[in-house]
Design an enzyme around this catalytic site. Structure first.
Site, mmCIF file in Angstrom:
data_model
loop_
_atom_site.group_PDB
_atom_site.id
_atom_site.type_symbol
_atom_site.label_atom_id
_atom_site.label_comp_id
_atom_site.label_asym_id
_atom_site.label_seq_id
_atom_site.Cartn_x
_atom_site.Cartn_y
_atom_site.Cartn_z
ATOM 1 C CB ILE A 59 41.900 67.294 24.878
ATOM 2 C CG1 ILE A 59 41.798 65.870 24.313
ATOM 3 C CG2 ILE A 59 41.818 68.328 23.755
ATOM 4 C CD1 ILE A 59 42.876 65.501 23.329
ATOM 5 C CB VAL A 76 42.386 62.827 32.026
ATOM 6 C CG1 VAL A 76 41.841 64.245 31.862
ATOM 7 C CG2 VAL A 76 43.869 62.844 32.355
ATOM 8 C CG ASP A 77 38.160 65.230 35.116
ATOM 9 O OD1 ASP A 77 37.973 64.115 34.585
ATOM 10 O OD2 ASP A 77 37.270 66.104 35.177
ATOM 11 C CG HIS A 125 26.019 59.147 36.878
ATOM 12 N ND1 HIS A 125 26.000 60.035 37.935
ATOM 13 C CD2 HIS A 125 26.500 59.837 35.804
ATOM 14 C CE1 HIS A 125 26.433 61.214 37.508
ATOM 15 N NE2 HIS A 125 26.748 61.121 36.240
ATOM 16 C CD GLU A 183 26.847 60.337 31.840
ATOM 17 O OE1 GLU A 183 27.900 60.126 32.474
ATOM 18 O OE2 GLU A 183 25.988 61.177 32.198
#
Length: 334
Positions: free
Chosen positions: A111, A200-201, A221, A283
């Protein structure tokens, strides 16, 4: 989570095992993954009837091998495997998943300016993600014309899904769960057997394959996998549906990499997106849901790491999916 079923049937006359022998046999079956209590056994065939050869077929796998790691936790308290390098046999798993003719969907949200990360993600996915299996790349974006063309292997295809943008990155974070839930019903149940949802990153740096496929998959995490529960940044406001009291919680899971069967991902995302904004947005809701609905498989931080911030500790034998360095202010606000 495996459940022990009780029965009122009389003990068969040919069986005279004492309780100690019975307990030893059950522990043996758990660790060798023969299927009685293995959390990998109830693999769900989720594609609806008529959607391909794998439609409706349950997938059964021998699962992880005997634990060969002594330095890390390899089972959760509810007996779900925690996947690290050295805890699975990829050749056995590949053979069984190919026999089931599974298709995997990878969802990413590109986005606004986050579309700049898409090319590297797709190129590295072609090198490392589910190699040898059919893959649908589902790219959610408000800039379809900016989606790059990437050479793909046979049986792998990009599918661009145009969605509206948002003023705040927090809104994108929360809305993506609702969009995934909606598209599960509209398309994904008919097109793929498993979904993997990632930011996406990121870029794939090493093998990420069918060892991560299970009905409900979460990832530890990287910032909290060695931390005590009191340090977890759960949502602490009691009025929030994501609230987790300070005396509860198993692990802290990343919202950047999760997945499972399409039906399970649909249930998770539907439950998480109908809520007020929590401390860490989607999250926080993901962690609340996974406290109530335990993962059938947990991925080690090998599958979601930030080497720039965290280095490369010895316990991490491989870094499989890593964060791409970026200027958050530049990307999020343009």
């Amino acid at each position: 989570m495996a459940e022990l079923l009780r029965t009122k049937a009389r003990k068969p006359q040919y069986c005279s095992l004492g309780p100690v022998a019975f307990l030893l046999i059950m522990i043996f079956l758990v660790f060798v993954g023969t299927g009685v209590l293995s959390p990998r056994m109830p693999m769900l065939g989720t594609r609806q009837e008529g959607a391909g050869e794998a439609a409706g077929k349950p997938i059964s796998l021998p699962g992880v091998t005997l634990p060969s790691r002594k330095d890390v936790l390899v089972l959760t308290p509810w007996l779900a495997p925690i996947v690290w390098e050295g805890t699975f046999n990829i050749d056995i798993l590949n053979e069984q998943f190919r026999a089931q003719n599974v298709t995997i969907g990878l969802t990413v949200f590109a986005i606004k300016k986050y579309v700049v990360f898409l090319k590297l993600l797709l190129e590295t996915a072609e090198e490392h993600f589910m190699v040898g299996h059919e893959v649908n790349y589902y790219v959610f974006t408000d800039r379809p014309a900016a989606v790059p063309r990437v050479a793909l292997r046979g049986g792998r295809r990009p599918l661009v899904l145009e969605v509206p943008g948002a003023a705040r990155w927090q809104d994108v974070s929360m809305r993506r769960l609702g969009m995934i839930s909606s598209f599960c019903a509209q398309r994904f149940l008919h097109e793929v057997d498993f979904l993997v949802c990632t930011d996406v990153d990121m870029r794939f740096r090493d093998h990420v394959g069918v060892e991560i496929l299970s009905p409900r998959v979460a990832t530890l995490h990287p910032g909290f996998f060695r931390a005590a529960r009191r340090a977890f940044t759960y949502e602490r406001r009691p009025q929030s549906r994501a609230h987790i009291p300070r005396d509860q919680g198993d692990f802290y899971y990343s919202g950047a990499f999760f997945g499972g069967s399409v039906a399970e991902v649909q249930r998770l995302t539907a439950a998480c997106h109908r809520a007020i904004e929590a401390a860490w947005h989607d999250e926080s809701h993901l962690n609340r849901y996974l406290l109530d609905h335990k993962p059938t498989e947990v991925l080690s931080p090998e599958y979601m790491w930030d080497e720039r911030l965290l280095g490369w500790p010895a316990v991490m034998e491989k870094l499989r999916c890593v964060a791409v360095p970026k200027d958050h202010r530049e990307i999020r606000h343009r």
